[in-house]
Design a protein around this motif. Structure first.
Motif, short mmCIF file in Angstrom:
data_model
loop_
_atom_site.label_atom_id
_atom_site.label_comp_id
_atom_site.label_asym_id
_atom_site.label_seq_id
_atom_site.Cartn_x
_atom_site.Cartn_y
_atom_site.Cartn_z
N ASP A 22 0.84 4.24 -2.00
CA ASP A 22 1.61 5.41 -2.41
C ASP A 22 1.29 5.85 -3.83
OD1 ASP A 22 2.78 3.19 -3.57
OD2 ASP A 22 4.84 3.80 -3.16
N GLU A 23 0.50 5.07 -4.57
CA GLU A 23 0.10 5.43 -5.92
C GLU A 23 -1.36 5.05 -6.13
OE1 GLU A 23 2.60 3.38 -8.64
OE2 GLU A 23 4.42 4.36 -7.96
N ALA A 24 -2.01 5.71 -7.07
CA ALA A 24 -3.42 5.43 -7.34
C ALA A 24 -3.63 4.02 -7.88
CB ALA A 24 -3.97 6.45 -8.33
N THR A 25 -2.70 3.54 -8.66
CA THR A 25 -2.83 2.22 -9.29
C THR A 25 -1.96 1.17 -8.62
OG1 THR A 25 -1.12 2.78 -10.89
CG2 THR A 25 -3.41 3.24 -11.51
N ALA A 26 -1.51 1.43 -7.41
CA ALA A 26 -0.61 0.51 -6.72
C ALA A 26 -1.33 -0.79 -6.36
CB ALA A 26 -0.04 1.15 -5.47
N ASP A 27 -0.71 -1.91 -6.69
CA ASP A 27 -1.24 -3.21 -6.29
C ASP A 27 -0.65 -3.64 -4.96
OD1 ASP A 27 -2.88 -3.51 -8.50
OD2 ASP A 27 -1.27 -4.40 -9.70
N ASP A 28 0.56 -3.21 -4.70
CA ASP A 28 1.22 -3.54 -3.44
C ASP A 28 1.09 -2.37 -2.48
OD1 ASP A 28 2.10 -6.01 -4.42
OD2 ASP A 28 3.87 -5.08 -5.33
N PRO A 29 0.58 -2.62 -1.29
CA PRO A 29 0.43 -1.52 -0.34
C PRO A 29 1.78 -1.07 0.22
CG PRO A 29 -0.30 -3.57 0.65
CD PRO A 29 0.03 -3.86 -0.78
N LEU A 30 1.83 0.18 0.60
CA LEU A 30 3.00 0.75 1.25
C LEU A 30 3.09 0.28 2.70
CD1 LEU A 30 5.34 2.79 0.89
CD2 LEU A 30 3.77 4.56 1.63
N TYR A 31 1.90 0.11 3.34
CA TYR A 31 1.85 -0.29 4.75
C TYR A 31 0.47 -0.87 5.05
CZ TYR A 31 1.47 0.13 9.82
OH TYR A 31 1.27 -0.14 11.15
N GLU A 32 0.44 -1.87 5.93
CA GLU A 32 -0.82 -2.44 6.43
C GLU A 32 -0.72 -2.57 7.94
OE1 GLU A 32 -2.62 -5.81 4.30
OE2 GLU A 32 -0.81 -5.75 3.06
N GLY A 33 -1.75 -2.15 8.65
CA GLY A 33 -1.77 -2.28 10.10
C GLY A 33 -2.38 -1.07 10.78
N PRO A 34 -2.10 -0.91 12.07
CA PRO A 34 -2.67 0.22 12.82
C PRO A 34 -1.89 1.51 12.57
CG PRO A 34 -1.37 -1.16 14.27
CD PRO A 34 -1.39 -1.85 12.94
N ILE A 35 -2.58 2.64 12.65
CA ILE A 35 -1.95 3.95 12.49
C ILE A 35 -2.56 4.94 13.46
CG2 ILE A 35 -1.38 3.64 10.05
CD1 ILE A 35 -3.76 5.55 9.43
N VAL A 36 -1.84 6.04 13.65
CA VAL A 36 -2.35 7.21 14.36
C VAL A 36 -2.16 8.39 13.42
CG1 VAL A 36 -2.07 8.73 16.34
CG2 VAL A 36 -1.77 6.27 16.62
N VAL A 37 -3.24 9.14 13.17
CA VAL A 37 -3.17 10.32 12.31
C VAL A 37 -3.07 11.53 13.22
CG1 VAL A 37 -4.32 11.65 10.52
CG2 VAL A 37 -4.62 9.17 10.60
N HIS A 38 -1.96 12.25 13.10
CA HIS A 38 -1.71 13.42 13.94
C HIS A 38 -2.32 14.67 13.30
CE1 HIS A 38 0.85 11.44 16.89
NE2 HIS A 38 1.31 10.72 15.88
N PRO A 39 -2.59 15.70 14.10
CA PRO A 39 -3.22 16.92 13.57
C PRO A 39 -2.45 17.59 12.45
CG PRO A 39 -3.24 16.94 15.96
CD PRO A 39 -2.41 15.76 15.54
#
Length: 96
Positions: free
Chosen positions: A30-47
């Motif tokens: 969620d940030e350029a310098t974030a060390d901790d991810p917002l989410y890890e795993g599978p995703i689907v990107v919708h149109p």
């Protein structure tokens, strides 16, 4: 007698939508310098840009700074989440 001219339902299902992309292994920040991810795993990107997470949860495109995609990596050792000198988090688009 006639169906309504406008509808909120798509005439093409998600399985047939050519603009929907699915990834098995991503890290969302969620940030350029974030060390901790917002989410890890599978995703689907919708149109429309929204990201579908596990459990049919949706993440707004405005909540995301960037997504690292690791689908092409075969070995888990090649993945370097959150490392300070992570070459895979390169500046592919020429922005600092």
């Amino acid at each position: 007698m006639f169906p309504p001219p406008l509808s909120t339902e798509s005439i093409v299902g998600d399985d047939l939508n050519p603009f929907t992309l699915a990834y098995r292994d991503v890290v969302i920040y969620d940030e350029a310098t974030a060390d901790d991810p917002l989410y890890e795993g599978p995703i689907v990107v919708h149109p429309n840009g929204w990201i579908e997470l596990e459990g049919h949860r949706l993440l707004s495109p405005s909540a995301i700074h960037h997504i690292d995609i690791y689908d092409e990596l075969e070995d888990a050792d090649e993945r370097e989440d959150g490392a300070g000198d992570d070459d895979r988090r390169s500046d592919r688009f020429g922005r600092g």
